[in-house]
Design a protein around this motif. Structure first.
Motif, PDB file in Angstrom:
ATOM      1  N   VAL A  80      -2.483 -19.272  29.353  1.00  0.00           N
ATOM      2  CA  VAL A  80      -3.985 -19.866  28.950  1.00  0.00           C
ATOM      3  C   VAL A  80      -4.016 -20.689  27.900  1.00  0.00           C
ATOM      4  CG1 VAL A  80      -6.472 -19.091  28.485  1.00  0.00           C
ATOM      5  CG2 VAL A  80      -4.931 -17.555  29.702  1.00  0.00           C
ATOM      6  N   ALA A  81      -4.809 -21.873  28.335  1.00  0.00           N
ATOM      7  CA  ALA A  81      -5.010 -23.048  27.262  1.00  0.00           C
ATOM      8  C   ALA A  81      -6.154 -22.444  26.014  1.00  0.00           C
ATOM      9  CB  ALA A  81      -5.373 -24.224  27.961  1.00  0.00           C
ATOM     10  N   SER A 103      -5.264 -24.545  13.819  1.00  0.00           N
ATOM     11  CA  SER A 103      -4.437 -23.357  14.048  1.00  0.00           C
ATOM     12  C   SER A 103      -4.507 -22.600  15.130  1.00  0.00           C
ATOM     13  CB  SER A 103      -4.696 -22.590  12.696  1.00  0.00           C
ATOM     14  OG  SER A 103      -6.004 -21.937  12.610  1.00  0.00           O
ATOM     15  N   ALA A 104      -5.885 -22.586  15.764  1.00  0.00           N
ATOM     16  CA  ALA A 104      -6.093 -22.022  17.245  1.00  0.00           C
ATOM     17  C   ALA A 104      -5.701 -22.663  18.185  1.00  0.00           C
ATOM     18  CB  ALA A 104      -7.680 -21.782  17.072  1.00  0.00           C
ATOM     19  N   ASP A 105      -5.088 -23.828  18.226  1.00  0.00           N
ATOM     20  CA  ASP A 105      -4.531 -24.773  19.384  1.00  0.00           C
ATOM     21  C   ASP A 105      -3.390 -24.081  19.912  1.00  0.00           C
ATOM     22  OD1 ASP A 105      -7.011 -26.229  18.948  1.00  0.00           O
ATOM     23  OD2 ASP A 105      -5.492 -28.053  18.408  1.00  0.00           O
ATOM     24  N   GLY A 106      -3.039 -23.845  21.288  1.00  0.00           N
ATOM     25  CA  GLY A 106      -1.967 -23.523  21.917  1.00  0.00           C
ATOM     26  C   GLY A 106      -2.024 -22.939  23.384  1.00  0.00           C
ATOM     27  N   VAL A 120       1.052 -17.196  21.209  1.00  0.00           N
ATOM     28  CA  VAL A 120       0.700 -18.224  21.411  1.00  0.00           C
ATOM     29  C   VAL A 120       1.579 -19.313  20.851  1.00  0.00           C
ATOM     30  CG1 VAL A 120      -1.295 -19.920  20.880  1.00  0.00           C
ATOM     31  CG2 VAL A 120      -1.735 -17.623  20.889  1.00  0.00           C
ATOM     32  N   ILE A 121       1.811 -20.435  21.888  1.00  0.00           N
ATOM     33  CA  ILE A 121       2.951 -21.333  21.689  1.00  0.00           C
ATOM     34  C   ILE A 121       2.334 -22.638  21.369  1.00  0.00           C
ATOM     35  CG2 ILE A 121       4.804 -22.550  22.833  1.00  0.00           C
ATOM     36  CD1 ILE A 121       5.036 -20.415  25.038  1.00  0.00           C
TER      37      ILE A 121
END
Length: 349
Positions: A80-81, A103-106, A120-121
């Motif tokens: 999930v993006a 910091s929440a992007d991944g 989360v990658i």
């Protein structure tokens, strides 16, 4: 004095009776052939629906702004993006928005068996959508706020390349033969063509205003693309990178094509239309509209059941998902979800 054997029997009986006194455990979810997974952009979670009962059997926290959703080829993992960028509509003055939370992007990794997010990658800035290679080794991720696409090596969980596309990339699709990745640019109205062997953008071509979604035909020779602000879907030559045909679905600004999706046999194209409230059905051979079905408020992501007989549409403003019986071309029911459903997939258990 009881023998050892009789003592053991007494202990076993006592344990059994004690067990009977415990409150019964909650029954397991109803078994079904497949489940429906829906990302909820505003509430930051994913709804899991049992297709046998159409009940929501779990709502799983994911992170900020879950949007694009795809399963691994083996069906064991859902990706999930996730994005820490604030929600902003077209033309919004971004200076009025709060700063993004990078910091929440991944890419969130959801384990289907455990029914939970496991990690989360990092996948580049502001990921919106992506596609997965057939071997499950690479993700190609649109990074909306930096006009690029990241190539993510899943084995090592690292970005191995970031390629420039047009502004506001969204839709990402790998050709069935695995040679090319098409990436839409909403702002430029183009498709960027990525050579997967060379990891480079080799071409870019115009398709219409605000393309967001791509559906390749099985032979990789042609593909359908939406043009939201034109009220059309466009058939493109995926080899020559030219427009073959344009199909008008309705009045510009009223019908706003969003997601394009082919039936399992590739004979039918389904198109969600956002504020147009409908899903259109096109005959691929004749390129003619067969029907349109009003499904709900601003249908965005759409998915088909594994047998191709049922269509699901995620309706953001009304916080629900519509279940469409394609034999009757009627909405059979709606399932209430949480905050602004965005993407939807089905997955056999």
């Amino acid at each position: 004095m009881p023998t050892t054997r009789s003592a053991l029997m007494v202990a076993a009986t006592a344990a059994m009776l004690a067990g009977c006194a415990k409150p019964p455990e909650a029954p397991p979810p109803s078994s079904s052939a497949y489940r429906v997974y829906v990302t909820n952009e505003a509430s930051g979670d994913m709804s899991v629906i049992d297709s046998a009962t159409m009940n929501v059997i779990a709502t799983v926290p994911l992170g900020k702004r879950p949007r694009g959703i795809h399963a691994s080829p083996d069906g064991k993992t859902i990706y999930v993006a996730l994005s820490g960028s604030p929600i902003a509509g077209p033309g919004m003055d971004e200076s009025t928005l709060p700063p993004p939370d990078k910091s929440a992007d991944g890419i969130g990794v959801f384990d289907v068996k455990q029914n939970k997010l496991v990690r989360v990658i990092h996948s580049g800035s502001d990921p919106e959508n992506f596609d997965i290679s057939k071997d499950g080794k690479r993700l190609y991720v649109s990074n909306e706020d930096v006009a690029g696409v990241s190539v993510l090596d899943l084995e090592h969980e690292k970005v191995i390349a970031t390629l420039q596309t047009g502004e506001e990339p969204e839709g990402v699709r790998i050709s069935p033969d695995g040679r090319w990745v098409f990436v839409t640019s909403e702002d430029a109205g183009t498709i960027a063509v990525v050579d997967t062997a060379a990891n480079k953008v080799v071409n870019s071509f115009k398709v219409g205003r605000r393309p967001r979604s791509i559906a390749f035909l099985p032979d990789s020779a042609t593909a359908w693309v939406n043009a939201e602000n034109d009220g059309t879907v466009v058939l493109v030559d995926a080899v020559k990178h030219t427009v073959v045909d344009t199909v008008q679905l309705g009045e510009r600004g009223v019908v706003k094509p969003m997601a394009v999706l082919l039936s399992p046999d590739a004979s039918t194209l389904y198109v969600s239309t956002g504020r147009g409230k409908k899903v259109f059905i096109l005959d691929v051979a004749t390129r003619k509209v067969q029907a349109s079905i009003e499904v709900g408020q601003r249908p965005w992501g759409i998915a088909l059941s594994p047998d191709g007989k049922t269509l699901y549409s995620a309706n953001g403003p009304s916080n629900d998902i519509s279940v469409v019986d394609l034999a009757t071309r009627q909405v059979s029911q709606k399932v209430k979800l949480t905050g602004s459903p965005w993407g939807v997939i089905t997955l056999e258990q």
